[in-house]
Design an enzyme around this catalytic site. Structure first.
Site, PDB file in Angstrom:
ATOM      1  CE  LYS A 253     -16.439 -18.485  10.880  1.00  0.00           C
ATOM      2  NZ  LYS A 253     -16.166 -18.072   9.873  1.00  0.00           N
TER       3      LYS A 253
ATOM      4  NE  ARG B 111     -16.476 -20.188   4.326  1.00  0.00           N
ATOM      5  CZ  ARG B 111     -15.860 -20.095   5.095  1.00  0.00           C
ATOM      6  NH1 ARG B 111     -15.453 -21.218   6.046  1.00  0.00           N
ATOM      7  NH2 ARG B 111     -15.188 -19.094   5.520  1.00  0.00           N
TER       8      ARG B 111
ATOM      9  NE  ARG C 292      -8.761 -12.134  10.834  1.00  0.00           N
ATOM     10  CZ  ARG C 292      -9.379 -13.331  10.696  1.00  0.00           C
ATOM     11  NH1 ARG C 292     -10.412 -13.652  11.299  1.00  0.00           N
ATOM     12  NH2 ARG C 292      -9.791 -13.660   9.480  1.00  0.00           N
TER      13      ARG C 292
ATOM     14  NE  ARG D  13      -7.305 -16.004   7.148  1.00  0.00           N
ATOM     15  CZ  ARG D  13      -8.679 -16.608   7.417  1.00  0.00           C
ATOM     16  NH1 ARG D  13      -8.880 -16.917   8.518  1.00  0.00           N
ATOM     17  NH2 ARG D  13      -9.417 -16.618   6.307  1.00  0.00           N
TER      18      ARG D  13
ATOM     19  NE  ARG E  45     -11.837 -14.258   3.984  1.00  0.00           N
ATOM     20  CZ  ARG E  45     -11.219 -13.823   4.806  1.00  0.00           C
ATOM     21  NH1 ARG E  45     -10.109 -13.087   4.593  1.00  0.00           N
ATOM     22  NH2 ARG E  45     -11.278 -14.265   6.181  1.00  0.00           N
TER      23      ARG E  45
END
Ligand code: ADP
Length: 313
Positions: A64, A140, A179, A212, A223
């Site tokens: 996203k 969400r 990432r 992160r 998550r």
């Protein structure tokens, strides 16, 4: 004390634009953005001449941020990411940040009321009203989705498009473990398919990249679980309330999805102009004034030269 208007760079590559805008993030300033008396009125109409009000709905790690970054680099679009907002709150040690910190770190969802207040200040800011924007990370939950629709309906600016990115779980899991992000711009890198030019450093600023804290396999699995339990039902909600606005784009990489996304938004929002197109649109009056100034400057230049040009010329 943190500033009332904070901005985070939007582009996942190539620019230093700011990423979320005009977010008055001190909880004391936060206002409820959804009046209770309004009624839900999500529109199912295509709004070609309207600004683009786009929601990105997808599993964590599905790209996203990367895809939104591409849109904001290329088009005049504001970007709001509730995940980025929360990370800023946490970093700044605000009241909201303190309440959210443990929840975000553990891969859970921050309570609806807190999120609604936090986002409300962004949506109510003048830099958002009447503009094209992308919302990432909100809603969400069903409660958030309904409140958002009610609020946008009450302002006469309903969502124009809900993009659901469909990326297989196993691909996402692989990506997350590799990432890296540039915290102040939100640019995202991956050592397998989107490497920074210099390992560990942001391509634009040369600043260090970080991982992160919630990008580890255990937290990430939580998550993903939150997504299936609390966010996926929103797909059903939009399918029944705004079927023509919900579009699923599938692919394994952001490069695969990007052309689909770009042609979708271009065909859907005629008013969407790329930054280069916008630059070309210069009002006639401005052009004429510039021409007048150039010819005056030219005259002045010639007359200043006359005394020193040899008579023979
Ligand atoms: P991702 O989509 O990769 O999970 P985000 O950056 O969007 O990451 O969000 C990070 C975290 O912030 C989420 O795991 C959650 O804890 C919190 N968060 C963000 N947006 C919301 C929201 N709308 N409601 C509740 N929690 C949220």
């Amino acid at each position: 004390m943190i500033s009332s208007t904070r901005q985070i760079a939007s582009a996942a590559f190539g620019t230093t634009q700011r990423r979320w805008i005009a977010s008055t993030s001190r909880s004391s300033r936060a206002m409820p953005f959804i009046p209770d008396h309004t009624s839900a009125s999500p529109s199912s109409l295509s709004m070609k001449s309207e600004p683009m009000r786009l929601l990105m709905l997808a599993k964590p790690g599905s790209g996203k941020g990367t895809l939104s970054g591409r849109l904001t680099s290329k088009y005049n679009v504001q970007f709001v990411s509730t995940g980025d907002m929360l990370r800023e709150e946490i970093k700044a040690g605000t009241e909201v940040g303190k309440q959210a910190e443990g929840i975000v770190a553990g891969g859970g969802l921050v309570p609806d009321e807190l999120m609604i207040k936090l986002l409300g200040t962004s949506l109510e800011s003048s830099s958002m009203k009447g503009k094209s924007w992308i919302l990432d990370g909100f809603p969400r939950t069903l409660v958030q989705g309904e409140r958002l629709d009610r609020y946008l309906g009450s302002t006469g600016q309903p969502l124009g498009l809900i993009v659901h990115l469909d990326v297989p779980d196993e691909i996402i899991m692989g990506r997350i473990s590799d990432r890296w992000i540039h915290p102040s711009s939100g640019r995202i890198y991956n050592n397998s398919y989107n490497r920074p030019k210099v390992e560990g450093l942001d391509d634009v600023t040369g600043e260090p990249l970080v991982r992160r804290a919630d990008d580890n396999p255990e937290i990430f699995a939580r998550r993903l679980k939150s997504f299936y339990a609390q966010t996926a039902p929103l797909l059903e909600y939009y399918r029944s309330t705004a079927p023509s606005n919900l579009v699923t784009l599938s692919g394994k990489t952001s490069d695969e999805i990007w052309p689909q996304l770009e042609s979708l938004v271009r065909s859907r929002f005629g008013s969407l102009k790329s930054k280069s197109e916008t630059k070309r649109v210069v009002p006639e009056a401005v052009i004429r004034r510039a021409e007048r100034e150039i010819s005056r400057d030219h005259r002045d230049f010639i007359s200043s030269m006359v005394p020193i040009i040899p008579a023979a010329y």
